[in-house]
Write an enzyme that holds these catalytic residues in place. Structure first.
Site, PDB file in Angstrom:
ATOM      1  N   GLY A  13       6.000  98.310  13.036  1.00 54.64           N
ATOM      2  CA  GLY A  13       6.667  99.540  13.453  1.00 54.64           C
ATOM      3  C   GLY A  13       5.872 100.216  14.554  1.00 54.64           C
ATOM      4  N   THR A  39       6.956 109.230   4.825  1.00 47.81           N
ATOM      5  CA  THR A  39       7.643 110.476   4.494  1.00 47.81           C
ATOM      6  C   THR A  39       9.004 110.143   3.895  1.00 47.81           C
ATOM      7  OG1 THR A  39       8.544 110.636   6.739  1.00 47.81           O
ATOM      8  CG2 THR A  39       6.455 111.740   6.315  1.00 47.81           C
ATOM      9  N   SER A  51      -0.526 111.945   2.838  1.00 53.77           N
ATOM     10  CA  SER A  51      -0.342 113.041   3.792  1.00 53.77           C
ATOM     11  C   SER A  51       0.902 112.779   4.622  1.00 53.77           C
ATOM     12  CB  SER A  51      -1.553 113.179   4.710  1.00 53.77           C
ATOM     13  OG  SER A  51      -1.355 114.234   5.639  1.00 53.77           O
ATOM     14  N   HIS A  89      11.247 117.339  17.444  1.00 52.93           N
ATOM     15  CA  HIS A  89      10.967 115.911  17.491  1.00 52.93           C
ATOM     16  C   HIS A  89      11.972 115.187  18.385  1.00 52.93           C
ATOM     17  CE1 HIS A  89       8.459 116.748  13.928  1.00 52.93           C
ATOM     18  NE2 HIS A  89       7.818 115.655  14.268  1.00 52.93           N
ATOM     19  N   LYS A 119      14.693 110.628  15.526  1.00 54.27           N
ATOM     20  CA  LYS A 119      14.218 110.975  14.179  1.00 54.27           C
ATOM     21  C   LYS A 119      15.404 111.318  13.290  1.00 54.27           C
ATOM     22  CE  LYS A 119      10.802 113.888  11.781  1.00 54.27           C
ATOM     23  NZ  LYS A 119      10.130 112.724  11.157  1.00 54.27           N
ATOM     24  N   GLY A 122       8.600 116.010   7.690  1.00 53.42           N
ATOM     25  CA  GLY A 122       7.656 116.064   6.577  1.00 53.42           C
ATOM     26  C   GLY A 122       6.508 117.005   6.864  1.00 53.42           C
TER      27      GLY A 122
END
Length: 255
Positions: free
Chosen positions: A11, A87, A109, A143, A147, A153
């Site tokens: 990715g 996320t 995170s 963003h 997305k 997130g």
């Protein structure tokens, strides 16, 4: 040397980490796990953890929640710590992660940037001080147009960090178009913008009477997330079982 197994290696973030790890003398990616084979990597790539031959010190996961349980099972069976950067986790996923953290070290995170996690420390202090002065809290995140989830997130991470500091008494409001009433006192408004190639832009606004305080972070490339993930990998190696965050990594850097 930290030997890394990289889930989601093909990715965008996986390739960023691959490039950065090449120039980091303290880390080495020894294997990847990804259903895609669209890139040629200098390390072997498997489509499942069951085929993995190499033994790593840490797993870094920048993949989707699909296949999460297989990774968690592998982590437990081999005792390999995880840096969990995915996320969009469901409540069931989160519970599975917490159960895994009882047996191995897991650092989770929604944003690996050292800058964003320093921002969290700042806004927690600001929320604690300014909420007593009647300041309203709003978050605006921006963003790229590819997305799929909103809010991000990271926006939720920012909201959760302030809400925790304020005793968990705040509600999140995502859309005011259907609400014909004044803003509530205990609200955190969260707005999402999608457009172009924006990597990530997060702003927390504390709006009071006759004054406004703004705390903002802008990401200009995905390299900052890769850098944070490698810092987290160095931190998590050798840690006892438990659930960690990037705040623990920052605390180590401060010492």
């Amino acid at each position: 040397m930290v030997r890394i197994i990289l889930r989601g290696c093909n990715g965008r973030m996986g390739q960023e980490i691959t490039k950065l790890a090449k120039s980091d003398e303290e880390t080495e990616i020894i294997a990847g796990v990804d259903v895609s084979n669209r890139f040629e990597n200098a390390y072997p790539v498997y489509d499942t953890f069951s085929k993995l031959k190499e033994k790593g010190d840490v797993i870094i996961d920048f993949s989707s929640p699909n296949g999460l349980q297989e990774m968690l099972d592998y982590s437990i069976s081999t005792g390999t710590p995880i840096i969990l950067c995915s996320t969009g986790l469901s409540e069931e996923n989160i519970q599975a992660v917490k159960q895994t953290a009882e047996k191995v070290a897991v650092l989770r995170s929604a944003n690996m940037s050292l800058g964003v996690n320093t921002m969290i420390k700042l806004i927690k202090e600001a929320a604690r001080v300014l909420s007593n002065g009647g300041f309203d809290i709003e978050i605006v995140e921006k963003h790229h147009n590819q997305k799929v989830d909103a809010p991000s997130g990271t926006a939720l991470l920012l909201a959760d960090s302030m809400n925790e500091e304020l005793g968990g008494d705040y509600d999140y409001v995502y859309d005011r178009t259907d609400v014909r009433e004044k803003r509530g006192v205990n609200e955190i408004g969260i707005a999402a913008v999608r457009g172009g190639s924006i990597v990530g832009d997060h702003e927390v606004i504390f709006a009071g009477l006759d004054e406004v305080v703004e705390v903002k972070h802008i990401a200009y490339s995905r390299a900052i997330f890769a850098k944070g993930a490698l810092s987290a990998a160095k931190f998590i190696k050798g840690q006892n079982p438990g659930l960690y965050s990037m705040q623990d990594v920052i605390g180590t850097n401060e010492r």
